[in-house]
Design a protein around this motif. Structure first.
Motif, PDB file in Angstrom:
ATOM      1  N   MET A   1       0.839  -1.165   0.000  1.00 17.19           N
ATOM      2  CA  MET A   1       0.000   0.000   0.000  1.00 17.19           C
ATOM      3  C   MET A   1       0.891   1.238   0.000  1.00 17.19           C
ATOM      4  SD  MET A   1      -3.250   0.380   2.541  1.00 17.19           S
ATOM      5  CE  MET A   1      -3.410  -1.383   2.660  1.00 17.19           C
ATOM      6  N   ASN A   2       0.589   2.192  -0.841  1.00 11.56           N
ATOM      7  CA  ASN A   2       1.388   3.406  -0.934  1.00 11.56           C
ATOM      8  C   ASN A   2       0.843   4.492  -0.025  1.00 11.56           C
ATOM      9  OD1 ASN A   2       3.069   2.327  -2.893  1.00 11.56           O
ATOM     10  ND2 ASN A   2       1.675   2.900  -4.528  1.00 11.56           N
ATOM     11  N   ALA A   3       1.733   5.291   0.523  1.00 12.27           N
ATOM     12  CA  ALA A   3       1.341   6.421   1.364  1.00 12.27           C
ATOM     13  C   ALA A   3       1.156   7.654   0.505  1.00 12.27           C
ATOM     14  CB  ALA A   3       2.406   6.683   2.421  1.00 12.27           C
ATOM     15  N   SER A   4       0.227   8.500   0.910  1.00 11.20           N
ATOM     16  CA  SER A   4       0.011   9.773   0.239  1.00 11.20           C
ATOM     17  C   SER A   4      -0.138  10.851   1.296  1.00 11.20           C
ATOM     18  CB  SER A   4      -1.248   9.700  -0.642  1.00 11.20           C
ATOM     19  OG  SER A   4      -2.381   9.449   0.162  1.00 11.20           O
ATOM     20  N   THR A   5      -0.024  12.094   0.891  1.00  8.92           N
ATOM     21  CA  THR A   5      -0.148  13.204   1.825  1.00  8.92           C
ATOM     22  C   THR A   5      -1.615  13.399   2.181  1.00  8.92           C
ATOM     23  OG1 THR A   5       1.799  14.260   0.889  1.00  8.92           O
ATOM     24  CG2 THR A   5       0.323  15.659   2.169  1.00  8.92           C
ATOM     25  N   HIS A   6      -1.869  13.575   3.464  1.00 10.30           N
ATOM     26  CA  HIS A   6      -3.231  13.693   3.996  1.00 10.30           C
ATOM     27  C   HIS A   6      -3.273  14.923   4.891  1.00 10.30           C
ATOM     28  CE1 HIS A   6      -7.071  12.376   5.569  1.00 10.30           C
ATOM     29  NE2 HIS A   6      -6.593  12.260   6.783  1.00 10.30           N
ATOM     30  N   GLU A   7      -4.270  15.782   4.727  1.00 10.19           N
ATOM     31  CA  GLU A   7      -4.408  16.988   5.539  1.00 10.19           C
ATOM     32  C   GLU A   7      -5.358  16.732   6.699  1.00 10.19           C
ATOM     33  OE1 GLU A   7      -6.164  21.508   5.124  1.00 10.19           O
ATOM     34  OE2 GLU A   7      -5.229  20.591   3.382  1.00 10.19           O
ATOM     35  N   LEU A   8      -4.906  17.063   7.904  1.00  9.10           N
ATOM     36  CA  LEU A   8      -5.711  16.875   9.107  1.00  9.10           C
ATOM     37  C   LEU A   8      -6.553  18.103   9.391  1.00  9.10           C
ATOM     38  CD1 LEU A   8      -3.055  15.308  11.489  1.00  9.10           C
ATOM     39  CD2 LEU A   8      -4.599  14.151   9.904  1.00  9.10           C
ATOM     40  N   GLN A   9      -7.713  17.893  10.001  1.00  7.28           N
ATOM     41  CA  GLN A   9      -8.547  18.993  10.483  1.00  7.28           C
ATOM     42  C   GLN A   9      -8.096  19.295  11.904  1.00  7.28           C
ATOM     43  OE1 GLN A   9     -10.853  20.718   8.823  1.00  7.28           O
ATOM     44  NE2 GLN A   9     -10.435  19.497   7.008  1.00  7.28           N
ATOM     45  N   VAL A  10      -7.368  20.402  12.080  1.00  8.94           N
ATOM     46  CA  VAL A  10      -6.790  20.744  13.378  1.00  8.94           C
ATOM     47  C   VAL A  10      -7.172  22.169  13.721  1.00  8.94           C
ATOM     48  CG1 VAL A  10      -4.655  20.914  14.701  1.00  8.94           C
ATOM     49  CG2 VAL A  10      -4.863  19.207  12.900  1.00  8.94           C
ATOM     50  N   ARG A  11      -7.871  22.334  14.825  1.00  8.80           N
ATOM     51  CA  ARG A  11      -8.341  23.663  15.215  1.00  8.80           C
ATOM     52  C   ARG A  11      -7.261  24.533  15.829  1.00  8.80           C
ATOM     53  NH1 ARG A  11     -14.160  22.238  17.921  1.00  8.80           N
ATOM     54  NH2 ARG A  11     -15.022  21.274  16.072  1.00  8.80           N
ATOM     55  N   VAL A  12      -6.232  23.951  16.427  1.00  7.53           N
ATOM     56  CA  VAL A  12      -5.241  24.740  17.159  1.00  7.53           C
ATOM     57  C   VAL A  12      -4.134  25.291  16.277  1.00  7.53           C
ATOM     58  CG1 VAL A  12      -5.669  23.580  19.342  1.00  7.53           C
ATOM     59  CG2 VAL A  12      -3.936  22.680  17.809  1.00  7.53           C
ATOM     60  N   TYR A  31      -2.627   6.913   9.766  1.00  3.86           N
ATOM     61  CA  TYR A  31      -1.408   7.722   9.822  1.00  3.86           C
ATOM     62  C   TYR A  31      -0.945   7.839  11.267  1.00  3.86           C
ATOM     63  CZ  TYR A  31      -4.862  11.177  11.189  1.00  3.86           C
ATOM     64  OH  TYR A  31      -5.877  11.826  11.836  1.00  3.86           O
ATOM     65  N   ARG A  32       0.308   8.219  11.413  1.00  4.29           N
ATOM     66  CA  ARG A  32       0.863   8.483  12.747  1.00  4.29           C
ATOM     67  C   ARG A  32       0.559   9.934  13.092  1.00  4.29           C
ATOM     68  NH1 ARG A  32       4.538  10.069  16.208  1.00  4.29           N
ATOM     69  NH2 ARG A  32       5.468   8.609  17.666  1.00  4.29           N
ATOM     70  N   GLN A  33       0.006  10.131  14.280  1.00  4.48           N
ATOM     71  CA  GLN A  33      -0.310  11.484  14.742  1.00  4.48           C
ATOM     72  C   GLN A  33       0.997  12.256  14.900  1.00  4.48           C
ATOM     73  OE1 GLN A  33      -3.055  12.980  14.913  1.00  4.48           O
ATOM     74  NE2 GLN A  33      -3.422  14.085  16.793  1.00  4.48           N
ATOM     75  N   PRO A  34       1.092  13.471  14.355  1.00  5.73           N
ATOM     76  CA  PRO A  34       2.320  14.256  14.522  1.00  5.73           C
ATOM     77  C   PRO A  34       2.626  14.514  16.005  1.00  5.73           C
ATOM     78  CG  PRO A  34       0.896  15.230  12.859  1.00  5.73           C
ATOM     79  CD  PRO A  34       0.100  14.154  13.541  1.00  5.73           C
ATOM     80  N   ASP A  35       3.893  14.499  16.333  1.00  4.71           N
ATOM     81  CA  ASP A  35       4.315  14.682  17.727  1.00  4.71           C
ATOM     82  C   ASP A  35       3.751  15.943  18.350  1.00  4.71           C
ATOM     83  OD1 ASP A  35       5.731  12.313  17.698  1.00  4.71           O
ATOM     84  OD2 ASP A  35       7.641  13.273  17.200  1.00  4.71           O
ATOM     85  N   GLU A  36       3.658  17.025  17.578  1.00  2.22           N
ATOM     86  CA  GLU A  36       3.174  18.293  18.137  1.00  2.22           C
ATOM     87  C   GLU A  36       1.689  18.244  18.511  1.00  2.22           C
ATOM     88  OE1 GLU A  36       3.067  19.029  13.585  1.00  2.22           O
ATOM     89  OE2 GLU A  36       4.365  17.994  14.993  1.00  2.22           O
TER      90      GLU A  36
END
Length: 115
Positions: A1-12, A31-36
């Motif tokens: 399975m190939n990975a692609s760029t995915h945009e998260l809905q983030v309010r902060v 996906y892995r949640q970004p560390d921040e």
């Protein structure tokens, strides 16, 4: 399975948060949640989310997220907009389908609310 760029809905965040995601089932991303965006000490770093960027559940391991995507794949057409899914699909139905999963059900929430 190939990975692609995915945009998260983030309010902060003022700018979009992008992650590399796989699509194990049409309309669902893992996906892995970004560390921040993680709470300190959170072991549940893998997310199962809708293609819109909203999160459905979080998991300790990516394989568990993949199994959960398989478990909910037939509940609805996940390729549709999140507003349509929310209008037709009760969150309890999704939670019940994920009951055997070792993850934490979050509904279709923004990524910032899942830390």
């Amino acid at each position: 399975m190939n990975a692609s760029t995915h945009e998260l809905q983030v309010r902060v965040h003022a700018t979009p948060v992008l992650v590399q995601a796989i699509e194990p089932q049409p309309g669902l991303h893992i996906y892995r949640q970004p560390d921040e965006l993680l709470a300190a000490g959170d072991r549940y770093v893998w997310r199962l989310g809708h293609h819109s960027g909203y999160v459905i559940a979080k998991f300790e391991y990516p394989g568990d997220a993949d199994n959960a995507a398989w478990a909910i794949r037939e509940l609805t057409d996940w390729t549709r907009p999140v507003e349509q899914i929310r209008a037709e699909l009760d969150g309890d139905t999704v939670r019940d389908a994920l009951q055997q999963s070792p993850g934490i059900f979050l509904a279709l929430r923004t990524a910032a609310n899942t830390a």
